[in-house]
Design a protein around this motif. Structure first.
Motif, mmCIF file in Angstrom:
data_model
loop_
_atom_site.group_PDB
_atom_site.id
_atom_site.type_symbol
_atom_site.label_atom_id
_atom_site.label_comp_id
_atom_site.label_asym_id
_atom_site.label_seq_id
_atom_site.Cartn_x
_atom_site.Cartn_y
_atom_site.Cartn_z
ATOM 1 N N ASP B 243 0.810 -1.230 0.000
ATOM 2 C CA ASP B 243 0.000 0.000 0.000
ATOM 3 C C ASP B 243 0.841 1.277 0.000
ATOM 4 O OD1 ASP B 243 -2.216 -1.453 -0.155
ATOM 5 O OD2 ASP B 243 -2.822 -1.259 1.966
ATOM 6 N N ASP B 244 1.857 1.309 0.867
ATOM 7 C CA ASP B 244 2.653 2.531 0.971
ATOM 8 C C ASP B 244 4.058 2.325 0.392
ATOM 9 O OD1 ASP B 244 3.619 0.731 2.779
ATOM 10 O OD2 ASP B 244 3.991 2.225 4.360
ATOM 11 N N GLU B 246 7.445 2.197 -1.580
ATOM 12 C CA GLU B 246 8.210 3.007 -2.533
ATOM 13 C C GLU B 246 9.026 2.112 -3.454
ATOM 14 O OE1 GLU B 246 10.109 6.919 -1.129
ATOM 15 O OE2 GLU B 246 9.978 5.628 0.651
ATOM 16 N N ARG B 288 -1.324 -5.452 -13.311
ATOM 17 C CA ARG B 288 -1.009 -5.076 -11.931
ATOM 18 C C ARG B 288 0.453 -4.617 -11.822
ATOM 19 N NH1 ARG B 288 -2.575 -2.587 -7.607
ATOM 20 N NH2 ARG B 288 -1.370 -3.233 -5.787
ATOM 21 N N GLU B 291 0.636 -1.126 -13.022
ATOM 22 C CA GLU B 291 0.148 -0.197 -11.987
ATOM 23 C C GLU B 291 1.222 0.073 -10.946
ATOM 24 O OE1 GLU B 291 -4.325 -1.914 -11.989
ATOM 25 O OE2 GLU B 291 -3.364 -1.788 -10.004
ATOM 26 N N ILE B 292 1.830 -1.032 -10.489
ATOM 27 C CA ILE B 292 2.871 -0.908 -9.454
ATOM 28 C C ILE B 292 4.009 -0.022 -9.959
ATOM 29 C CG2 ILE B 292 4.681 -2.215 -8.237
ATOM 30 C CD1 ILE B 292 2.605 -4.524 -8.052
ATOM 31 N N SER B 293 4.373 -0.229 -11.228
ATOM 32 C CA SER B 293 5.516 0.517 -11.770
ATOM 33 C C SER B 293 5.205 2.010 -11.866
ATOM 34 C CB SER B 293 5.902 -0.029 -13.145
ATOM 35 O OG SER B 293 4.909 0.301 -14.091
ATOM 36 N N LYS B 294 3.924 2.374 -11.782
ATOM 37 C CA LYS B 294 3.576 3.796 -11.798
ATOM 38 C C LYS B 294 3.665 4.403 -10.400
ATOM 39 C CE LYS B 294 0.652 3.174 -15.794
ATOM 40 N NZ LYS B 294 -0.664 2.687 -16.190
ATOM 41 N N ARG B 295 3.750 3.549 -9.369
ATOM 42 C CA ARG B 295 3.727 4.041 -7.988
ATOM 43 C C ARG B 295 5.079 3.948 -7.290
ATOM 44 N NH1 ARG B 295 1.235 1.407 -4.403
ATOM 45 N NH2 ARG B 295 0.203 -0.375 -5.335
ATOM 46 N N VAL B 296 5.901 2.971 -7.687
ATOM 47 C CA VAL B 296 7.151 2.771 -6.942
ATOM 48 C C VAL B 296 8.330 3.409 -7.670
ATOM 49 C CG1 VAL B 296 6.307 0.628 -5.909
ATOM 50 C CG2 VAL B 296 7.641 0.536 -8.035
ATOM 51 N N ARG B 297 9.458 3.478 -6.961
ATOM 52 C CA ARG B 297 10.646 4.107 -7.561
ATOM 53 C C ARG B 297 11.524 3.103 -8.286
ATOM 54 N NH1 ARG B 297 11.758 8.895 -3.833
ATOM 55 N NH2 ARG B 297 13.916 8.694 -4.496
ATOM 56 N N ARG B 320 9.268 2.086 -17.145
ATOM 57 C CA ARG B 320 8.862 3.251 -16.334
ATOM 58 C C ARG B 320 9.826 3.482 -15.179
ATOM 59 N NH1 ARG B 320 4.215 0.512 -16.846
ATOM 60 N NH2 ARG B 320 2.941 1.275 -18.556
#
Ligand SMILES: Cc1ncc(C[n+]2csc(CCOP(=O)(O)OP(=O)(O)O)c2C)c(N)n1
Ligand code: SF4
Lengths: 258, 351
Positions: B243-244, B246, B288, B291-297, B320
């Motif tokens: 969820d949180d 990075e 999925r 999606e994850i690759s849009k949120r994590v570094r 990404r």
């Protein structure tokens, strides 16, 4: 039109579909199909029979039989038949295989089906060549016989010796009925039919593994006329592959005739 | 009630409870206990069991039994699965349901008998000839192996397709507490295609041959439509602390368990890292992962191979974010303290 003074002496067996086969003129695959179909009719077992087709010229055998069929991978028909028979022990399961299919790529599958005494029947069509792929040397090609991959004749120094399948499988304790027949003339055709009937009867009585090896012609790839092909079976193949009963186990004796 | 079960035996018992009617096997470490277990149980229950002459034999016996309408399974490990590829292609081409268990070991060649994950390519990409992907499910615990085994039979029948349980020697041979599901009744069924003898019906054919190019094309379109339906509906994954997050670690099966421990350690050090664990390796959770690759570094992939699932992760990530890889290839399970420094390196690489 059938009138009172006529009787039917020849008709298409119920177990055969009424279609034209793809076999070459003079090929005896068709004769063997008919014999199996006649026996299925006479024994009244068409509906409970499941066939397993090989890869080879008879790959489309299922188009010609009015019974359930599975199409196996090259050489694997005895394994597929094992799976079918184990889940349908009350059905009649047979494979129909050429010599390349059974005696080369499928050697392990056939030997172990026989060794397990798998309660299936195998109709093994030995025409001494790979028919479907254009007449290459088979494991059953006679020494000196010319094929498209032994153009100067099978050199046993180079290519080794042919396999005699009936003799080999007769060694298996699990094999109940192993015979060699031929379809090069009417007398032998009748004997082949009896053997097919025996094999299926052995299976119906749970007596074990049965195999009928049938010497068959391939005029197309032998480069002969249909008649000369039958002569080749008689004069060249019979001496190398003697006809006879190679194994009739005690368990099978009461289920065979002739 | 939970009981202690060894992975191989638990899968065998789960298959029995799912209504397994025919099993065909050949010994190979590390799955032999599965064969041994069923060699006792199947005859006791009056169900079909054959120890075949080879894995070529087993898969074609499965093909036959499944063509006869029975719930059929085989199990093996990597070299045996290589031998089965011909049969798998035929089963898919003929559209009969079949379940295969692969307790992966180290390769290539004879490799070794220790746990591995290097069958990813040959399982998920369709290791035989033709256009297809079997459904591939990867458990990370004995309990999950049991649950996926039961589900595998349902999926195989729903899609008339091959379903492979992709575990590894670690899961096959470790013991864990398991809640076994209740046994299912085996119902006699006629789904209109199985070979049972043409009694009072038209004869049937199970075959993969379509000689006319247009007809084969159509048949393939049908198989492809099925693959798309599977991709739409059967994606499964599990996540931990995403969820949180990075940073993400992506791993399956045993590697994911190791990564899970390393992630807890990293969290204790204040690194906001989570785990994405594909359960269905095919269908792969591309959407999925995107999606994850849009949120994590950055993303770290951990596998017991040279980077096979890594290729699918990269497809999902589409450049990404950076993707790094840690793999072991000796047929061994990595330790969490090998993975933790990889997570730390990942963090440093983007700072
Ligand atoms: C794995 C595999 N190898 C090779 C082939 C090609 N092939 C098709 S039929 C055949 C030979 C069949 O010969 P045989 O069994 O003697 O039967 P016949 O055609 O003579 O009746 C071969 C080699 C194949 N289909 N699959
Ligand atoms: S190639 Fe030979 S075996 Fe095949 S159909 Fe023609 S004659 Fe018969």
């Amino acid at each position: 039109m059938l009138t009172d003074d006529m009787q039917v002496v020849y008709e298409c067996p119920d177990a055969l579909t009424d279609v034209i086969t793809h076999y070459c003129p003079g090929c005896t695959h068709g004769v063997i199909h008919r014999l199996i179909a006649e026996v299925l009719d006479e024994m009244g077992i068409r509906e409970k029979t499941i066939g397993v087709a090989p890869v080879g010229c008879s790959v489309f055998i299922y188009n010609y039989f009015d019974c359930d069929f599975a199409q196996a991978a090259h050489g694997r028909a005895p394994a597929m038949a094992t799976g079918l028979k184990r889940v349908h022990p009350d059905r009649v399961v047979f494979t129909y295989q050429g010599d390349g299919d059974l005696a080369a790529i499928g050697t392990a599958e056939i030997i172990h089906a026989a060794a397990r005494g798998e309660n299936i029947s195998v109709f093994f069509v030995n025409n001494a060549v790979y028919g479907m792929t254009g007449g290459q040397m088979a494991p059953t090609t006679l020494p000196g016989m010319k094929t498209t991959s032994s153009p100067t004749g099978r050199d046993v120094e180079l290519a080794g010796f042919p396999l005699r399948v009936s003799e080999l499988l007769a060694q298996m304790t699990g094999a109940a009925y192993v015979v060699r027949r031929s379809v090069h003339d009417p007398g032998n055709i009748n004997k082949t039919k009896k053997a097919i009937r025996n094999a299926l009867n052995v299976q119906l009585n749970q007596a074990g593994f049965s195999l009928v090896e049938i010497l068959s012609s391939c005029p197309t790839n032998w480069g002969t006329s249909a008649l000369d092909a039958l002569k080749f079976v008689k004069e060249q193949m019979l001496p190398f592959y003697p006809l006879g009963d190679y194994k009739v186990a005690d368990s099978a004796k009461s289920f065979i005739v002739g | 009630m939970k009981e202690l079960w060894e992975g191989n035996q638990a899968i065998a018992e789960a298959a029995l409870r799912a209504g397994l009617e025919a099993y065909f096997g050949y010994p190979i470490t590390p799955q032999t206990e599965l064969l041994e277990y069923l060699s006792r149980k199947m005859p006791e229950l009056g169900r079909a069991f054959v120890q075949a002459e080879s894995e070529i034999g087993t898969i074609n016996m499965v093909y036959g039994a499944a063509s006869g309408g029975a719930r059929a399974m085989t199990s093996s490990s990597s070299p045996g699965i290589s031998l089965m590829q011909e049969g798998i292609s035929y089963i898919v081409g003929s559209e009969v349901p079949a379940v295969i268990v692969d307790m992966m070991r180290g390769g290539p060649g004879l490799g070794n008998i220790a746990p591995g994950q290097a069958d990813y390519f040959q399982l998920t990409k369709g290791g035989g000839h033709g256009d297809y992907h079997p459904i591939v499910l990867a458990p990370w615990s004995v309990q999950e192996a049991v649950d996926l085994t039961i589900g595998a039979f349902d999926l195989a029948e729903k899609y008339r397709h091959v379903v492979i349980l992709a575990a590894d020697g670690n899961i096959g041979q470790m013991m864990e507490p398991v809640e076994m599901p209740a046994p299912r009744k085996i119902e006699k069924r006629d789904r209109g295609w199985e070979l049972t003898g043409a009694i009072n019906r038209e004869h049937r054919l199970i075959s993969s041959i379509y000689l006319q190019p247009e007809v084969l094309h159509k048949h393939n379109e049908k198989i492809q439509a099925k693959q798309r339906a599977i991709e739409q509906n059967q994606v499964r994954y599990h996540e931990f602390l995403m969820d949180d997050a990075e940073y993400a670690v992506i791993a399956f099966g045993t590697s994911a368990r190791v990564a899970h421990t390393a992630i807890t350690w990293a969290r204790a050090k204040g690194i906001r890292v989570g785990l994405h664990r594909p359960i269905s390796l095919y269908p792969f959770p591309y959407a999925r992962v995107a999606e994850i690759s849009k949120r994590v570094r950055a993303i770290l992939v951990v596998e017991m191979n040279a980077g096979q699932m890594l290729e699918d992760v990269r497809l999902g990530v589409a450049e990404r974010v950076p993707v790094s890889f840690y793999g072991v290839m000796g047929g061994r399970v990595p330790f969490p303290d090998e993975v933790l420094p990889e997570i730390e390196k990942l963090v440093n690489s983007v700072h």
